[in-house]
Design a protein around this motif. Structure first.
Motif, PDB file in Angstrom:
ATOM      1  N   ASP A  43       0.825  -1.204   0.000  1.00  0.00           N
ATOM      2  CA  ASP A  43       0.000   0.000   0.000  1.00  0.00           C
ATOM      3  C   ASP A  43       0.860   1.255   0.000  1.00  0.00           C
ATOM      4  O   ASP A  43       1.919   1.311   0.626  1.00  0.00           O
ATOM      5  CB  ASP A  43      -0.903   0.022   1.236  1.00  0.00           C
ATOM      6  N   LYS A  44       0.369   2.280  -0.707  1.00  0.00           N
ATOM      7  CA  LYS A  44       1.019   3.589  -0.721  1.00  0.00           C
ATOM      8  C   LYS A  44       0.429   4.434   0.405  1.00  0.00           C
ATOM      9  O   LYS A  44      -0.770   4.739   0.394  1.00  0.00           O
ATOM     10  CB  LYS A  44       0.773   4.282  -2.067  1.00  0.00           C
ATOM     11  N   PRO A  53       3.051   8.536   6.830  1.00  0.00           N
ATOM     12  CA  PRO A  53       4.441   8.843   6.481  1.00  0.00           C
ATOM     13  C   PRO A  53       5.237   7.622   6.004  1.00  0.00           C
ATOM     14  O   PRO A  53       6.350   7.791   5.525  1.00  0.00           O
ATOM     15  CB  PRO A  53       5.015   9.381   7.793  1.00  0.00           C
ATOM     16  N   GLU A  54       4.656   6.410   6.143  1.00  0.00           N
ATOM     17  CA  GLU A  54       5.373   5.215   5.693  1.00  0.00           C
ATOM     18  C   GLU A  54       4.372   4.193   5.190  1.00  0.00           C
ATOM     19  O   GLU A  54       3.328   3.968   5.803  1.00  0.00           O
ATOM     20  CB  GLU A  54       6.193   4.608   6.840  1.00  0.00           C
ATOM     21  N   GLY A  55       4.680   3.551   4.083  1.00  0.00           N
ATOM     22  CA  GLY A  55       3.832   2.498   3.525  1.00  0.00           C
ATOM     23  C   GLY A  55       4.683   1.373   2.972  1.00  0.00           C
ATOM     24  O   GLY A  55       5.866   1.550   2.670  1.00  0.00           O
ATOM     25  N   ARG A 101       2.779   6.030  -8.831  1.00  0.00           N
ATOM     26  CA  ARG A 101       1.545   6.227  -9.577  1.00  0.00           C
ATOM     27  C   ARG A 101       0.481   5.171  -9.331  1.00  0.00           C
ATOM     28  O   ARG A 101      -0.544   5.157 -10.019  1.00  0.00           O
ATOM     29  CB  ARG A 101       1.857   6.314 -11.073  1.00  0.00           C
ATOM     30  N   LEU A 102       0.707   4.253  -8.408  1.00  0.00           N
ATOM     31  CA  LEU A 102      -0.326   3.302  -8.008  1.00  0.00           C
ATOM     32  C   LEU A 102      -0.571   3.459  -6.510  1.00  0.00           C
ATOM     33  O   LEU A 102       0.355   3.767  -5.751  1.00  0.00           O
ATOM     34  CB  LEU A 102       0.097   1.858  -8.307  1.00  0.00           C
ATOM     35  N   THR A 103      -1.803   3.245  -6.080  1.00  0.00           N
ATOM     36  CA  THR A 103      -2.105   3.333  -4.648  1.00  0.00           C
ATOM     37  C   THR A 103      -1.799   2.028  -3.930  1.00  0.00           C
ATOM     38  O   THR A 103      -1.766   1.979  -2.698  1.00  0.00           O
ATOM     39  CB  THR A 103      -3.587   3.681  -4.441  1.00  0.00           C
ATOM     40  N   GLU A 153       3.276   0.728 -14.797  1.00  0.00           N
ATOM     41  CA  GLU A 153       2.171   1.486 -14.208  1.00  0.00           C
ATOM     42  C   GLU A 153       2.631   2.183 -12.936  1.00  0.00           C
ATOM     43  O   GLU A 153       2.256   3.327 -12.654  1.00  0.00           O
ATOM     44  CB  GLU A 153       1.011   0.555 -13.876  1.00  0.00           C
ATOM     45  N   LEU A 154       3.426   1.486 -12.149  1.00  0.00           N
ATOM     46  CA  LEU A 154       3.906   2.039 -10.877  1.00  0.00           C
ATOM     47  C   LEU A 154       4.853   3.211 -11.104  1.00  0.00           C
ATOM     48  O   LEU A 154       4.803   4.209 -10.395  1.00  0.00           O
ATOM     49  CB  LEU A 154       4.627   0.928 -10.093  1.00  0.00           C
TER      50      LEU A 154
END
Length: 248
Positions: free
Chosen positions: A72-73, A76-78, A111-113, A127-128
């Motif tokens: 996941d995006k 402050p951190e993913g 660019r991806l969630t 895509e990313l």
């Protein structure tokens, strides 16, 4: 026509990205939009391009690895950001044959969630990271690195590898680099995209600092990183490691 144009662009990107002998790398990248006004399909052009489109689609659908968990995006951190920052650091050290103290990913450039667990295709990485960003090394004095980290805090926190920090009053505090507190007098080797290193996203403090650039694309690095794990029989995975947190 828009679909055909997209295929044509992918063909060009594929040729540039995967030519093997000799290997040419871009020293810089500039972008220019060409809006397509005519929506009418030209059957002759479509027929001419179809074999190339089929080839590109086949390449984009190629499975390059397996993802063990959902990524996941987040700020402050993913987990998605941690995966990309880790890949940036590993591949920067490989491409430039040197130790990298910290690697950063521009949060807005992701660019991806998220990406679901399962097979990862080459197209998913496109895509990313659709931009032709180049991995750049810069040697930053500790004071400049602190300024850059403060800027990242002001942006809500970016993915980082090799560095941990806390966010407090719009400042980066308790910064640890390579297991040691940040030293304002030290010189640190940092991996970034050329976009950020050239002052993108208002990173003015990095402009003017000499860059080490061999033209290696971040997107190629992500693909190669996943493929290297696959060759070792490993799936891609990432966890939250409190690299960037809010101070209590």
């Amino acid at each position: 026509m828009r679909k055909l144009t997209t295929h044509y662009i992918l063909i060009v990107l594929l040729i540039i990205s995967y030519s093997c002998n000799p290997v040419y790398r871009a020293s810089s990248v500039q972008y220019k939009d060409y809006p397509v006004q005519n929506q009418r399909k030209d059957s002759s052009v479509q027929k001419f391009l179809q074999p190339y489109a089929d080839s590109v689609n086949s390449s984009m659908n190629l499975i390059i690895g397996q993802l063990a968990v959902d990524l996941d995006k987040r700020q402050p951190e993913g987990t998605l950001g941690n995966f990309m920052a880790d890949a940036m650091k590993v591949m920067a050290e490989k491409y430039y044959k040197t130790n990298v103290d910290g690697a950063f990913i521009n949060y807005g450039g992701i660019r991806l969630t998220g990406i679901k667990a399962g097979a990862i295709t080459r197209g998913k990485i496109f895509e990313l990271m659709p931009f032709d960003n180049i991995i750049i090394l810069q040697k930053l004095k500790g004071t400049v690195l602190q300024e850059f980290l403060d800027h990242i805090v002001g942006r809500g926190g970016w993915p980082v590898a090799g560095i941990t920090m806390q966010m407090k009053d719009k400042k980066a505090v308790n910064v640890i680099v390579g297991g040691k507190p940040l030293d304002p007098s030290m010189i640190y080797t940092i991996a970034n995209s050329d976009y950020v290193a050239n002052g993108g996203d208002n990173c003015e403090m990095l402009k003017g600092i000499p860059q080490i650039n061999n033209g290696s694309l971040l997107r190629d690095g992500l693909i190669e990183y996943v493929q290297s794990l696959t060759q070792k029989g490993q799936a891609v995975t990432a966890t939250i490691q409190n690299r960037v947190t809010n101070a209590q």
